[in-house]
Structure formats: C-alpha cells, structure tokens
Design a protein around this motif. Sequence first.
Motif, PDB file in Angstrom:
ATOM      1  N   SER A 277       7.922  -1.574  -5.961  1.00 39.35           N
ATOM      2  CA  SER A 277       7.572  -2.796  -6.694  1.00 39.35           C
ATOM      3  C   SER A 277       6.257  -3.373  -6.181  1.00 39.35           C
ATOM      4  N   ASN A 278       6.015  -3.322  -4.869  1.00 33.71           N
ATOM      5  CA  ASN A 278       4.743  -3.806  -4.324  1.00 33.71           C
ATOM      6  C   ASN A 278       3.573  -2.966  -4.821  1.00 33.71           C
ATOM      7  N   ALA A 279       3.737  -1.657  -4.847  1.00 36.00           N
ATOM      8  CA  ALA A 279       2.670  -0.781  -5.349  1.00 36.00           C
ATOM      9  C   ALA A 279       2.383  -1.081  -6.820  1.00 36.00           C
ATOM     10  N   ARG A 280       3.437  -1.257  -7.598  1.00 39.18           N
ATOM     11  CA  ARG A 280       3.240  -1.573  -9.024  1.00 39.18           C
ATOM     12  C   ARG A 280       2.570  -2.931  -9.200  1.00 39.18           C
TER      13      ARG A 280
ATOM     14  N   ASN B 136      -7.045  -7.909   2.068  1.00 39.29           N
ATOM     15  CA  ASN B 136      -5.949  -8.361   2.918  1.00 39.29           C
ATOM     16  C   ASN B 136      -4.741  -7.429   2.809  1.00 39.29           C
ATOM     17  N   GLU B 137      -4.498  -6.921   1.630  1.00 35.94           N
ATOM     18  CA  GLU B 137      -3.396  -5.968   1.421  1.00 35.94           C
ATOM     19  C   GLU B 137      -3.652  -4.654   2.153  1.00 35.94           C
ATOM     20  N   LEU B 138      -4.898  -4.306   2.356  1.00 41.62           N
ATOM     21  CA  LEU B 138      -5.282  -3.045   3.008  1.00 41.62           C
ATOM     22  C   LEU B 138      -5.258  -3.098   4.538  1.00 41.62           C
TER      23      LEU B 138
ATOM     24  N   PHE C  30      -3.950   2.217   0.523  1.00 41.71           N
ATOM     25  CA  PHE C  30      -2.973   1.213   0.102  1.00 41.71           C
ATOM     26  C   PHE C  30      -1.550   1.736   0.281  1.00 41.71           C
ATOM     27  N   GLY C  31      -1.398   3.048   0.102  1.00 40.10           N
ATOM     28  CA  GLY C  31      -0.089   3.660   0.269  1.00 40.10           C
ATOM     29  C   GLY C  31       0.228   4.036   1.707  1.00 40.10           C
TER      30      GLY C  31
ATOM     31  N   LEU D 159      -0.338   5.199  -5.674  1.00 38.57           N
ATOM     32  CA  LEU D 159      -0.595   4.594  -6.982  1.00 38.57           C
ATOM     33  C   LEU D 159      -1.714   3.550  -6.927  1.00 38.57           C
ATOM     34  N   VAL D 160      -1.692   2.681  -5.933  1.00 35.56           N
ATOM     35  CA  VAL D 160      -2.698   1.613  -5.861  1.00 35.56           C
ATOM     36  C   VAL D 160      -4.088   2.202  -5.620  1.00 35.56           C
TER      37      VAL D 160
END
Length: 184
Positions: free
Chosen positions: A59-62, A103-105, A111-112, A118-119
């Motif tokens: 769900s986070n990746a999506r 920030n997510e990275l 990202f994965g 996916l991201v």
Amino acid sequence: ESLSPKSPEILKYNPVHKKLPILLHNGKPVVESLVIVEYIDETWTSGSSILPADPLGKSNARFWAKFIDDKLMPAIMNVRRYQGEEQVKAIDEVVELFKLLENELKGKKFFGGDTIGLVDITANFIALWLGIHQEMMGIQLVSKEKLPVLCKWIDEYLNSSIIKQSLPSRDELSAALLSYHKSL
C-alpha cells in the motif's frame, strides 16, 4: 503510434482516456502506466516482484507511485507550461514535492529498499527526462545542493545494470523529447 491525430488503434483500445500507453496482451488492452506495470508484475512472475510482499509495504508503494503520477508529474508539467510569476510558484511547488519524495528515500538505495521497485519505476522520468527538461527550459529543479538524497537515487538508478541495459541513450531521449515538443 500517432498521437496527433489519434490513431484508430488508440481510440479502439483505450476509448475512455484515448491515450497511450496501451499494452495489448493476447489481444486484450491494459491501459494506464501504473496498471500496466502491476499487470506485467503479476502476469510474468519468473523474477522478483516490484512490490513488497507485505500488505502495508504494497500500500505504501502504491501510495508513492500514485503521488508521483497524480501530483508530482502534473506539477512538473506546470513549470513548463507557465511563465514569470506563475512559473516561480510552480517551481516552488515542485521543489516541495521533491522534498517529500526525498524524505521517503532517506536511508534507502531505492524506494523499494535494495532493489528497484514500483516507485522507482514510476519515478524513472525524474532520472531520465527531468535533466533534459531542465536543460530545455534553462532552469534547475533538482540539484545536489537542494536534494542530495534524490540526486544520489538518480545516480544509483541510472547506473543499475537492469536500467543501463534497457534504456535508450540520453541523446536518443533528447531527440525524442525535442521532436515531441515541436509537434505540440
């Protein structure tokens, strides 16, 4: 495919949005980039999945893939579309969106995690096209000073073996983008 005017195949296989991309598999259309990527991942399962195994990770990746497609990409296109004060505002918005993505990275290669997911695939335009867009427009949205983590990701992504063996050269991308902008 001809985008102007739209080819009969585009209109036939994507009658709702009337645009590319369209994947035909066994004569059946699959449309929209993210949907196509997930379809490929679920259909050809011989390699690693581009999504985490756990539901929360999926769900986070999506979420981040949708953020890139629905929020970041249109904001970047606004930078190209606007001039003057509107363009300055659009640039500020893009930089703020990039900061969220950066920030997510933090603390991850991709990202994965340690592998492209996916991201990363959704964000490929940042690594591949953004530099060319910046040169064409004479502006800089991404720099090592402003966004060091994102720039490190760009380098890691572009230098990964799977990406290097499957992407066109920067010159080919530049020529394609220039041709596209001339057709507008």
